[in-house]
Structure formats: structure tokens, C-alpha cells
Design an enzyme around this catalytic site. Structure first.
Site, PDB file in Angstrom:
ATOM      1  N   ASP A  99       0.863  -1.166   0.000  1.00 39.83           N
ATOM      2  CA  ASP A  99       0.000   0.000   0.000  1.00 39.83           C
ATOM      3  C   ASP A  99       0.907   1.226   0.000  1.00 39.83           C
ATOM      4  O   ASP A  99       1.785   1.345   0.854  1.00 39.83           O
ATOM      5  CB  ASP A  99      -0.863  -0.007   1.268  1.00 39.83           C
ATOM      6  CG  ASP A  99      -2.271   0.477   0.999  1.00 39.83           C
ATOM      7  OD1 ASP A  99      -2.406   1.561   0.414  1.00 39.83           O
ATOM      8  OD2 ASP A  99      -3.227  -0.228   1.375  1.00 39.83           O
ATOM      9  N   ASP A 199      -2.941   4.714  -2.487  1.00 38.08           N
ATOM     10  CA  ASP A 199      -4.009   5.293  -1.672  1.00 38.08           C
ATOM     11  C   ASP A 199      -4.422   6.675  -2.205  1.00 38.08           C
ATOM     12  O   ASP A 199      -3.553   7.512  -2.496  1.00 38.08           O
ATOM     13  CB  ASP A 199      -3.476   5.424  -0.237  1.00 38.08           C
ATOM     14  CG  ASP A 199      -4.562   5.723   0.777  1.00 38.08           C
ATOM     15  OD1 ASP A 199      -5.495   4.910   0.898  1.00 38.08           O
ATOM     16  OD2 ASP A 199      -4.484   6.760   1.457  1.00 38.08           O
ATOM     17  N   GLU A 252      -6.322   3.799  -5.929  1.00 39.93           N
ATOM     18  CA  GLU A 252      -7.606   4.067  -5.287  1.00 39.93           C
ATOM     19  C   GLU A 252      -7.965   5.495  -5.670  1.00 39.93           C
ATOM     20  O   GLU A 252      -7.278   6.441  -5.293  1.00 39.93           O
ATOM     21  CB  GLU A 252      -7.516   3.944  -3.771  1.00 39.93           C
ATOM     22  CG  GLU A 252      -8.901   4.042  -3.134  1.00 39.93           C
ATOM     23  CD  GLU A 252      -8.906   4.615  -1.735  1.00 39.93           C
ATOM     24  OE1 GLU A 252      -9.869   4.345  -0.995  1.00 39.93           O
ATOM     25  OE2 GLU A 252      -7.971   5.350  -1.365  1.00 39.93           O
ATOM     26  N   HIS A 321     -11.180  -2.906   3.172  1.00 40.49           N
ATOM     27  CA  HIS A 321     -11.138  -2.573   4.605  1.00 40.49           C
ATOM     28  C   HIS A 321     -11.916  -1.304   4.945  1.00 40.49           C
ATOM     29  O   HIS A 321     -11.983  -0.943   6.119  1.00 40.49           O
ATOM     30  CB  HIS A 321      -9.678  -2.408   5.030  1.00 40.49           C
ATOM     31  CG  HIS A 321      -9.021  -1.252   4.326  1.00 40.49           C
ATOM     32  ND1 HIS A 321      -8.787  -1.244   2.965  1.00 40.49           N
ATOM     33  CD2 HIS A 321      -8.599  -0.060   4.776  1.00 40.49           C
ATOM     34  CE1 HIS A 321      -8.254  -0.093   2.623  1.00 40.49           C
ATOM     35  NE2 HIS A 321      -8.123   0.655   3.702  1.00 40.49           N
ATOM     36  N   ASP A 322     -12.430  -0.605   3.945  1.00 42.20           N
ATOM     37  CA  ASP A 322     -13.216   0.609   4.201  1.00 42.20           C
ATOM     38  C   ASP A 322     -14.710   0.368   4.025  1.00 42.20           C
ATOM     39  O   ASP A 322     -15.507   1.292   4.189  1.00 42.20           O
ATOM     40  CB  ASP A 322     -12.828   1.724   3.212  1.00 42.20           C
ATOM     41  CG  ASP A 322     -11.418   2.247   3.424  1.00 42.20           C
ATOM     42  OD1 ASP A 322     -10.908   2.144   4.561  1.00 42.20           O
ATOM     43  OD2 ASP A 322     -10.838   2.759   2.454  1.00 42.20           O
TER      44      ASP A 322
HETATM   45  O1  ISL Z   1     -13.591   5.077   3.730  1.00 45.48           O
HETATM   46  C1  ISL Z   1     -14.147   5.879   3.048  1.00 45.48           C
HETATM   47  C2  ISL Z   1     -15.517   6.102   3.197  1.00 45.48           C
HETATM   48  O2  ISL Z   1     -15.858   5.607   4.413  1.00 45.48           O
HETATM   49  C3  ISL Z   1     -13.471   6.652   2.033  1.00 45.48           C
HETATM   50  O3  ISL Z   1     -13.907   7.953   1.923  1.00 45.48           O
HETATM   51  C4  ISL Z   1     -12.003   6.629   2.306  1.00 45.48           C
HETATM   52  O4  ISL Z   1     -11.677   7.543   3.278  1.00 45.48           O
HETATM   53  C5  ISL Z   1     -11.295   6.944   1.033  1.00 45.48           C
HETATM   54  O5  ISL Z   1     -11.667   5.952   0.148  1.00 45.48           O
HETATM   55  C6  ISL Z   1      -9.797   6.911   1.225  1.00 45.48           C
HETATM   56  O6  ISL Z   1      -9.400   5.688   1.764  1.00 45.48           O
HETATM   57  C7  ISL Z   1      -8.051   5.439   1.921  1.00 45.48           C
HETATM   58  O7  ISL Z   1      -7.349   6.509   2.521  1.00 45.48           O
HETATM   59  C8  ISL Z   1      -7.713   6.809   3.868  1.00 45.48           C
HETATM   60  C9  ISL Z   1      -7.742   5.589   4.764  1.00 45.48           C
HETATM   61  O8  ISL Z   1      -8.361   5.914   5.979  1.00 45.48           O
HETATM   62  C10 ISL Z   1      -8.477   4.435   4.126  1.00 45.48           C
HETATM   63  O9  ISL Z   1      -8.425   3.294   4.931  1.00 45.48           O
HETATM   64  C11 ISL Z   1      -7.847   4.216   2.784  1.00 45.48           C
HETATM   65  O10 ISL Z   1      -8.371   3.094   2.121  1.00 45.48           O
HETATM   66  C12 ISL Z   1      -6.681   7.778   4.351  1.00 45.48           C
HETATM   67  O11 ISL Z   1      -5.396   7.260   4.102  1.00 45.48           O
END
Ligand code: ISL
Ligand code: CA
Length: 540
Positions: A99, A199, A252, A321-322
Site C-alpha cells: 500500500d 491510496d 484508489e 477494509h473501508d
Molecule cells: O472510507 C471511506 C468512506 O468511508 C473513504 O472515503 C475513504 O476515506 C477513502 O476511500 C480513502 O481511503 C483510503 O485513505 C484513507 C484511509 O483511511 C483508508 O483506509 C484508505 O483506504 C486515508 O489514508
């Protein structure tokens, strides 16, 4: 002929290390735990593991706040453990992608700590600004429901953070920042990783810090969503770093349309190889995920279809995981838990693109069964709960929002066995297990030929053995009345995928030899049972 690439033929398995397998009883999953489970991952037919962050981090956002990009968090093990994992995975023909979290660092990163001194050479690594008219430098709002600026007394200025205040945004107007990132990427590629999941990679470049148009969410985003400067950075990373390695990137990318998606991952652009788009994951919400609407499979199917038809190669996913668990969200986690999990698996492996499985999805893990906020661990949930209370949303409604939407739904520990703590840990888990591990666990499913797990294995094998499922052209046939029918075509062959996203028995017009059926049908007579999925093979 078609453009063969190993990462198109691969199936990727996402590991959220903290919740996967604990090997030393501290309640936290770790690298040695992953090592112990490599055989299970291999037996599933996996070719690539995406490892969510394992770097040194204060873990305010579980590793998405990195304080050293070249060190492993002691909770997870050591660099030697990481090197061993790469080596052992390679023995099983499994590659590892890391990541890459480069929109922001942790506020504990030495760069940030140094940058707090206005005279430091690191000052321009971040966005530092004076207060404007006695207020914040601008009116932007963050992803986690807060303001985007945090005051720092040491330098009497504010710094920008699009996520939590412990995650200051890096300033890509500084060439030094990009040079650092390139070095970090080379460091990991030289260790043998096969690429990166990048990310929030389409928001790293901020073209200006002017006030944004007032919006319900993400005021200011027109100044940083997929800007030209962002595209230029991606091309530079490709040209200066990635091109020299046999690797791939999956970005992402938030708030992108299929057209913007193409601008980020069409091959001739030389930016990313594929992206995680969100539109299909947002079909069950109003504006923000916290306000859910009833899942409508026709809308879901149409959005998926639109992307299939516009973007030539994309990442295919229903969980990470989100996100809440897909069977609880797009399927039915009660009476049709088994059938609807298999239906979603059928879709995952028959669409065009690289399929990503999130740990636990292959055994049909469901949303958490928690009773109140005290069981949650996610900073996003905490911040949103605070905000919701400020807005006087009733407590019972806030809990309802959490139950359906909290990211912790996907972060309950992997359910390996029916025993106490499900074989995840001998100690006290950092986050509670779902009590349904008695019914939903890897071990039982491993031994049952009819299980969801074995269905995943079958589908992955089928995809690997049929290039038509990888490279075949996609065509939509029907997306109405909860029936989704599409086909894949290559040369003279045609495969038709028929899915009934409802508890009703329905009839359709389709013929062919049954390749797969989640009801184990030998032949298909046009009658679709609840949540039935069937894959037919025929000639064009
Ligand atoms: O999780 C989300 C909605 O609940 C998204 O808005 C998320 O914050 C967005 O997709 C970004 O996610 C990524 O970056 C974030 C981290 O918290 C997430 O786990 C990651 O997947 C910040 O680094
Ligand atoms: Ca551990």
C-alpha cells in the site's frame, strides 16, 4: 490477439494485517501470521497479495498514517519477517504489492516534525499557512467530517489535512517530495514487491488553496480532484520508477467518472494500470455513505455495465477494509447467505478486470454484531459520531448509521475456526470477533465441498482456465427486475452469466451448457431460483 499481462490474469487477495492472523498472542495480526497462512492463500488460487500498510505508524488510522516508509511496525514484526514473507510467497508464485500512502504522512513522521520549524528545509514538504482574516486559511472540509486545517503553536501557522489531523497532506509543488517518494518506491521494488495499491492517488496534487464552492461534502475538492498536475505526477512516477520493474499499480481513485477513470488508467496514458472506482459502491447511498438507501441491484448492474463498457481494464471489487461486507450489503446475510455469497462471487470472477478479494469475503463473512460504540475502533466512525451528535442526530439513529456503514464492519478478525477467538489469536483481540464464527469459519468450509470457500476456489480456477473470462468482450443483456445478464465473448465462444438478485423465482430466456451453478444444476431450463447464479457456455 489480445494484450496478455500477468496482472490481468491474476486474482488479488487483500490482507488487512491487523485482523488477519496473530502469531504471538498480543491480539494483533502480524507478518508471521500471514506467513503461516500462505498455504491457504495458495490453495485458493491467489496470485497476488495486496498488503494494507505494515509500515511504522502511530496507527491513528491503522497504518494509513505512516511515520517511516522504510520500517515495519513492531506490532507486525521486522524487516527480516517482511523479506521472508516476500520470499516464501514467491515460492508459491504469489507476488506482493504494498500500500503506497503518499497523499499524507503521519504527523509523527520526521519530515513533518522538522517542517514545524518555519526555517527548516522540510517546511515546504507540507502545506503551512497563516490564518486568513482571523479564521482558517480556507473553507475546505475533510473526508472524516472535520475542518481541513490544524493549528500548530510551534510555528503559529496551520497545516492542511484532508483526512484526520494526524495525517498532514504532503505538498507536491515541492520537487523534493516527489523525489523522496520515488526513492521509497524503488526501495520496495528492489526488495521484490510487484507493485503498489496507491491510496487516494487522484487527490495528491492541489492546484490551488483557494476557497471552494460550498458543498454538502468535501468543500474545496474542485481544487484537488484529478488535476492536470496529478496526471503529470503519475506519468513521472511511471517513467522514472515503475517502468524499470515488472510490476503494476492499482490506484484508489475517489469521485471519478468512467471518463476520468480512462484518463487515469488507459494504457496509452502511462499513468496507472487499473483503478478502484467507487460508483458501484455508492449506489446504495444518498450523497454520503452514512445515509443509506435500499440496495437496488438494477442500478448496481447498470453502473457496473457502464464502467465495463467505458474502461478497458479495471479492478473488480465489492469489498475492502473501508467497506461493509458485501453479502450483508448487496446480498442477503440471513436465509440466502450461502446462495447470495456465491452469486456475488460469480459476478466478481466473470466481469472484465482484475478481481480483488478482501480477506473473509471468500467465506462469506458478514457485518459486525456489535451492540454499541464502545466496541468500535475506527477513527472515522469516532469523528462522524462526534459530528452527528453535534448536529443533534438522535443516538439510536447514529448507532444505526454505524451498524450499516462503519468501516469496522470489514475489520473484525478473520474467522479461521469455530473455537474461541476463531483461531485468530490466543490473546485478547484488538477488536471483537463476530460471534457468528461458530457458523461462518474457514476450517468448516475447507472441509465442506459445497461451501462458499470451495465455490471461490472453483470460480478462480474457472477464470484461470478460460481466457474468455479474462480477455473476452463484455456485453450487457439485461439489468432489470433484479436480473442481471451479461456475456463475455472471445473468437467463436460465448459465456453468459445470469444472476437473480432477489428472493423471487423468475424465468429468463437463455440456453447453453452449464459451466457453474450455485444450485449445482446440471442443465438450465430458464427458471431462476432465489439468488441463483448460473454461467452458460455456447457458441456465438
Ligand atoms: O472510507 C471511506 C468512506 O468511508 C473513504 O472515503 C475513504 O476515506 C477513502 O476511500 C480513502 O481511503 C483510503 O485513505 C484513507 C484511509 O483511511 C483508508 O483506509 C484508505 O483506504 C486515508 O489514508
Ligand atoms: Ca501479533
Amino acid at each position: 490477439e489480445y494484450d496478455r499481462k500477468w496482472w490481468k490474469e491474476a486474482v488479488v487477495y487483500q490482507i488487512y494485517p491487523k485482523s488477519f492472523q496473530d502469531s504471538n498472542g498480543d491480539g494483533i495480526g502480524d507478518l508471521n501470521g500471514i506467513l503461516q497462512r500462505l498455504d491457504e492463500i495458495e490453495a485458493l488460487g491467489i496470485n497476488v497479495i495486496w498488503l494494507s500498510p505494515v509500515y511504522k505508524s502511530p496507527n491513528i488510522d491503522n497504518g494509513y498514517d505512516i511515520s517511516d516508509y522504510r520500517e515495519i511496525h513492531t506490532d507486525y514484526g521486522s524487516m527480516a519477517d517482511m523479506e521472508l514473507l516476500i520470499k516464501e510467497a514467491e515460492k508459491r508464485n504469489i507476488k506482493i504489492i504494498m500500500d503506497l500512502v503518499i497523499n499524507h504522512t503521519s504527523d509523527q513522521h520526521p519530515w513533518f516534525q522538522a517542517s514545524r520549524d518555519p526555517k527548516s528545509p522540510y517546511r515546504d514538504y507540507y502545506y503551512w499557512h497563516k490564518s486568513k482574516n482571523g479564521g482558517l486559511p480556507n473553507n475546505w472540509t475533510s473526508f472524516f467530517g472535520e475542518k481541513c486545517w490544524e493549528y500548530d503553536a510551534l510555528s503559529d501557522e496551520y497545516y492542511l489535512h484532508l483526512f484526520a489531523k494526524e495525517q498532514p497532506d504532503l505538498n507536491y509543488h515541492s520537487a523534493k517530495v516527489l523525489a523522496e517518494i520515488k526513492d521509497i518506491m524503488r526501495f520496495w521494488l528492489d526488495k521484490g514487491v510487484a507493485g503498489f495499491r496507491c491510496d487516494v492517488i487522484n487527490i495528491i496534487y492541489k492546484s490551488s488553496l483557494e476557497d471552494g464552492k460550498k458543498k454538502l461534502i468535501l468543500t474545496g475538492s474542485e481544487h484537488y480532484l484529478s488535476q492536470e498536475g496529478n496526471h503529470a505526477i503519475l506519468r513521472e512516477l511511471r517513467h522514472d520508477v515503475l517502468k524499470g520493474y515488472d510490476c503494476f499499480t492499482v490506484g484508489e481513485t475517489v469521485f471519478v467518472t468512467p471518463e476520468m477513470g480512462n484518463a487515469l488508467c488507459a494504457p496509452e496514458r502511462e499513468e496507472l494500470d487499473m483503478i478502484f472506482s467507487f460508483e458501484h459502491m455508492e449506489t446504495d447511498q444518498y450523497i454520503v455513505k452514512w445515509f443509506k438507501k435500499k440496495f437496488n441491484s438494477d442500478t448496481f448492474a447498470k453502473v457496473i455495465s457502464k464502467w465495463q463498457n467505458t474502461v478497458d481494464w479495471n479492478a473488480i471489487y465489492f469489498e475492502n477494509h473501508d467497506q461493509p461486507r458485501s453479502v450483508s450489503r448487496f446480498g442477503n446475510d440471513q436465509k440466502y447467505w450461502d446462495k447470495s455469497s456465491k452469486l456475488l462471487a460469480t459476478l466478481l470472477f466473470t466481469l472484465k478486470g482484475t478481481p480483488f478479494i478482501y480477506q473473509g469475503q471468500e467465506i462469506g463473512m458478514t457485518n459486525f454484531d456489535y451492540k454499541d460504540m464502545s466496541e468500535l475502533r475506527d477513527i472515522e466512525s469516532f469523528n462522524i459520531e462526534k459530528l452527528a451528535r453535534k448536529l443533534h442526530i438522535p443516538k439510536s439513529y447514529i448507532w444505526k448509521m454505524m451498524k450499516r456503514c462503519s468501516r469496522d464492519n470489514g475489520r473484525t478478525p478473520m474467522q479461521w475456526t469455530r473455537e474461541k477467538n476463531a483461531g485468530f489469536t490466543d490473546g485478547t483481540p484488538w477488536i471483537q470477533l463476530n460471534k457468528n464464527h461458530i457458523k461462518i469459519n474457514f476450517q468448516d468450509q475447507d472441509h465442506s465441498s459445497n461451501s462458499i470457500l470451495n465455490y471461490y476456489r472453483k470460480m478462480i480456477k474457472l477464470r484461470a482456465e478460460n481466457h474468455i473470462l479474462i480477455y473476452g468482450e463484455y456485453k450487457l443483456h439485461k439489468a432489470s427486475k433484479n436480473i442481471f445478464i451479461f456475456s463475455r465473448q472471445l473468437n467463436q465462444d460465448k459465456i453468459t452469466i445470469i444472476l437473480n438478485f432477489s428472493i423471487r423465482t423468475q424465468t429468463v430466456n437463455a440456453t447453453g451448457n452449464v459451466l457453474v451453478s450455485n444450485y449445482d444444476k446440471q442443465y438450465f431450463d430458464g427458471i431462476l431460483l432465489p439468488y441463483e447464479a448460473v454461467v452458460l457456455k455456447s457458441k456465438k
